[in-house]
Design a protein around this motif. Structure first.
Motif, PDB file in Angstrom:
ATOM      1  N   SER A   3       0.810  -1.221   0.000  1.00 33.81           N
ATOM      2  CA  SER A   3       0.000   0.000   0.000  1.00 33.81           C
ATOM      3  C   SER A   3       0.844   1.273   0.000  1.00 33.81           C
ATOM      4  CB  SER A   3      -0.954   0.008   1.200  1.00 33.81           C
ATOM      5  OG  SER A   3      -0.241  -0.037   2.420  1.00 33.81           O
ATOM      6  N   SER A   4       2.137   1.145  -0.245  1.00 36.21           N
ATOM      7  CA  SER A   4       2.985   2.337  -0.337  1.00 36.21           C
ATOM      8  C   SER A   4       2.657   3.127  -1.593  1.00 36.21           C
ATOM      9  CB  SER A   4       4.460   1.938  -0.377  1.00 36.21           C
ATOM     10  OG  SER A   4       5.271   3.055  -0.682  1.00 36.21           O
ATOM     11  N   ILE A   5       2.580   4.440  -1.469  1.00 37.62           N
ATOM     12  CA  ILE A   5       2.347   5.287  -2.644  1.00 37.62           C
ATOM     13  C   ILE A   5       3.535   5.257  -3.591  1.00 37.62           C
ATOM     14  CG2 ILE A   5       0.705   6.820  -1.500  1.00 37.62           C
ATOM     15  CD1 ILE A   5       2.990   8.805  -1.062  1.00 37.62           C
ATOM     16  N   PHE A   6       4.668   4.738  -3.102  1.00 35.77           N
ATOM     17  CA  PHE A   6       5.874   4.643  -3.924  1.00 35.77           C
ATOM     18  C   PHE A   6       6.036   3.257  -4.551  1.00 35.77           C
ATOM     19  CE2 PHE A   6       6.752   7.863  -0.648  1.00 35.77           C
ATOM     20  CZ  PHE A   6       7.008   8.957  -1.456  1.00 35.77           C
ATOM     21  N   LEU A  63      -1.534  -1.633  -4.409  1.00 39.54           N
ATOM     22  CA  LEU A  63      -2.657  -0.695  -4.416  1.00 39.54           C
ATOM     23  C   LEU A  63      -2.294   0.678  -4.958  1.00 39.54           C
ATOM     24  CD1 LEU A  63      -4.270  -1.667  -0.992  1.00 39.54           C
ATOM     25  CD2 LEU A  63      -4.848  -2.491  -3.286  1.00 39.54           C
ATOM     26  N   SER A  64      -0.999   0.927  -5.174  1.00 40.80           N
ATOM     27  CA  SER A  64      -0.619   2.176  -5.838  1.00 40.80           C
ATOM     28  C   SER A  64      -0.724   2.028  -7.355  1.00 40.80           C
ATOM     29  CB  SER A  64       0.810   2.576  -5.459  1.00 40.80           C
ATOM     30  OG  SER A  64       1.761   1.722  -6.064  1.00 40.80           O
ATOM     31  N   VAL A  65      -0.600   0.793  -7.830  1.00 38.74           N
ATOM     32  CA  VAL A  65      -0.691   0.523  -9.266  1.00 38.74           C
ATOM     33  C   VAL A  65      -2.140   0.310  -9.686  1.00 38.74           C
ATOM     34  CG1 VAL A  65       0.008  -1.054 -11.114  1.00 38.74           C
ATOM     35  CG2 VAL A  65       1.628  -0.457  -9.300  1.00 38.74           C
ATOM     36  N   MET A  66      -2.877  -0.441  -8.868  1.00 40.65           N
ATOM     37  CA  MET A  66      -4.292  -0.703  -9.150  1.00 40.65           C
ATOM     38  C   MET A  66      -5.110  -0.346  -7.920  1.00 40.65           C
ATOM     39  SD  MET A  66      -4.217  -4.259 -11.346  1.00 40.65           S
ATOM     40  CE  MET A  66      -5.976  -4.100 -11.679  1.00 40.65           C
ATOM     41  N   PRO A  67      -5.325   0.953  -7.692  1.00 39.54           N
ATOM     42  CA  PRO A  67      -6.071   1.377  -6.499  1.00 39.54           C
ATOM     43  C   PRO A  67      -7.535   0.971  -6.569  1.00 39.54           C
ATOM     44  CG  PRO A  67      -5.670   3.246  -7.939  1.00 39.54           C
ATOM     45  CD  PRO A  67      -4.909   2.102  -8.524  1.00 39.54           C
ATOM     46  N   ILE A  68      -8.116   0.798  -5.405  1.00 44.21           N
ATOM     47  CA  ILE A  68      -9.536   0.478  -5.271  1.00 44.21           C
ATOM     48  C   ILE A  68     -10.277   1.756  -4.909  1.00 44.21           C
ATOM     49  CG2 ILE A  68     -11.216  -0.867  -3.959  1.00 44.21           C
ATOM     50  CD1 ILE A  68      -8.836  -2.863  -3.459  1.00 44.21           C
ATOM     51  N   GLU A  69     -11.382   1.995  -5.586  1.00 46.32           N
ATOM     52  CA  GLU A  69     -12.142   3.223  -5.331  1.00 46.32           C
ATOM     53  C   GLU A  69     -12.609   3.287  -3.876  1.00 46.32           C
ATOM     54  OE1 GLU A  69     -12.656   5.749  -7.362  1.00 46.32           O
ATOM     55  OE2 GLU A  69     -11.553   4.790  -9.003  1.00 46.32           O
ATOM     56  N   SER A 107      -4.970   5.351   2.570  1.00 48.42           N
ATOM     57  CA  SER A 107      -6.392   5.293   2.218  1.00 48.42           C
ATOM     58  C   SER A 107      -6.690   4.175   1.230  1.00 48.42           C
ATOM     59  CB  SER A 107      -6.853   6.633   1.643  1.00 48.42           C
ATOM     60  OG  SER A 107      -6.159   6.933   0.436  1.00 48.42           O
ATOM     61  N   THR A 108      -5.701   3.798   0.428  1.00 45.64           N
ATOM     62  CA  THR A 108      -5.908   2.697  -0.518  1.00 45.64           C
ATOM     63  C   THR A 108      -6.106   1.377   0.220  1.00 45.64           C
ATOM     64  OG1 THR A 108      -3.500   2.529  -0.705  1.00 45.64           O
ATOM     65  CG2 THR A 108      -4.668   3.744  -2.441  1.00 45.64           C
ATOM     66  N   LEU A 109      -5.375   1.185   1.319  1.00 46.22           N
ATOM     67  CA  LEU A 109      -5.558  -0.022   2.117  1.00 46.22           C
ATOM     68  C   LEU A 109      -6.917  -0.008   2.808  1.00 46.22           C
ATOM     69  CD1 LEU A 109      -4.501  -2.676   3.235  1.00 46.22           C
ATOM     70  CD2 LEU A 109      -3.360  -1.377   5.063  1.00 46.22           C
ATOM     71  N   LYS A 110      -7.343   1.161   3.251  1.00 45.51           N
ATOM     72  CA  LYS A 110      -8.678   1.272   3.852  1.00 45.51           C
ATOM     73  C   LYS A 110      -9.741   0.872   2.834  1.00 45.51           C
ATOM     74  CE  LYS A 110     -11.758   2.523   6.981  1.00 45.51           C
ATOM     75  NZ  LYS A 110     -13.028   2.476   6.242  1.00 45.51           N
ATOM     76  N   SER A 111      -9.552   1.233   1.570  1.00 41.89           N
ATOM     77  CA  SER A 111     -10.506   0.847   0.534  1.00 41.89           C
ATOM     78  C   SER A 111     -10.545  -0.665   0.367  1.00 41.89           C
ATOM     79  CB  SER A 111     -10.153   1.518  -0.802  1.00 41.89           C
ATOM     80  OG  SER A 111     -10.357   2.906  -0.732  1.00 41.89           O
ATOM     81  N   TRP A 112      -9.369  -1.304   0.387  1.00 38.98           N
ATOM     82  CA  TRP A 112      -9.344  -2.772   0.295  1.00 38.98           C
ATOM     83  C   TRP A 112     -10.128  -3.376   1.455  1.00 38.98           C
ATOM     84  CZ3 TRP A 112      -7.376  -6.593   3.545  1.00 38.98           C
ATOM     85  CH2 TRP A 112      -7.326  -7.879   2.993  1.00 38.98           C
TER      86      TRP A 112
END
Length: 202
Positions: A9-12, A43-49, A104-109
């Motif tokens: 879930s790193s933005i990097f 999740l930085s490559v394929m983020p979940i809405e 926040s991407t991990l929260k979406s997962w």
């Protein structure tokens, strides 16, 4: 063959420090078990809405025929993520701390896999988790400062509570802290040792 769900879930992406810990965990699992089957989500490559009222309505709908195409796609993605979760023996989570919380991407997962009737149920005696296949979760979390064991560590209890809620109870943490303050390489080396010691006993 052991099956492992890996979530970064790193933005990097792979350059993030938490992703480096995740990669080391996967390598350690391979040494422990030999060949393993990986399901990897960056999740930085394929983020979940992020969760919306439309999404929640779709998750609760009894008949998908009444849903819009977008809602049907959201349900399909959620079902896919849940099926992944329910198919694995081990989970590896890479969790950097951003502004005192999880990405926040991990929260979406999490929002897409916590679904009543699929990963948990409410009963007369309270909620009961329905994910009983996962033997162990290793959470590699990275922080710029020192937060473990303090009130500012909002990640640890939240992740434990969330995973416990759906039936996953064997959870270990490998912390890499003070990355903005001390020698990064040395901190990572110590975290690698911690990860290796955890994997030795899974």
């Amino acid at each position: 063959m052991k099956k492992v769900l890996v979530i970064k879930s790193s933005i990097f992406s792979n350059q993030g420090q938490s992703s480096k810990l995740v990669d080391h965990t996967v390598s350690s699992l391979k040494k422990r078990f030999g060949d393993i089957e990986l399901i990897e989500r960056d999740l930085s490559v394929m983020p979940i809405e992020h969760l919306t009222a439309q999404t929640v309505t779709a998750f609760m709908a009894e008949d998908s025929a009444d849903l819009s195409i977008e809602q049907q796609q959201e349900v399909e993605l959620s079902n896919t993520l849940i099926n992944e979760l329910k198919s694995v023996d081990y989970i590896v989570l890479g969790v950097p701390m951003y502004n005192f919380t999880i990405p926040s991407t991990l929260k979406s997962w999490i929002d897409y896999v916590l679904r009543v009737g699929l990963t948990f149920n409410y009963t007369d005696t309270g909620p009961v988790g329905m994910v009983n296949n996962v033997k162990q979760v290793t959470i590699a979390t990275t922080r710029g400062g020192l937060y473990q064991g303090t009130p500012k560590d909002t990640q640890t209890n939240y992740l434990i509570d969330t995973l416990n809620f759906i039936g996953i109870n064997n959870i270990d943490f490998a912390y890499a802290e003070e990355l903005a303050m001390k020698d990064v390489d040395e901190i990572l080396r110590q975290s690698f040792k911690r990860i290796d010691s955890l994997i030795e006993v899974v």
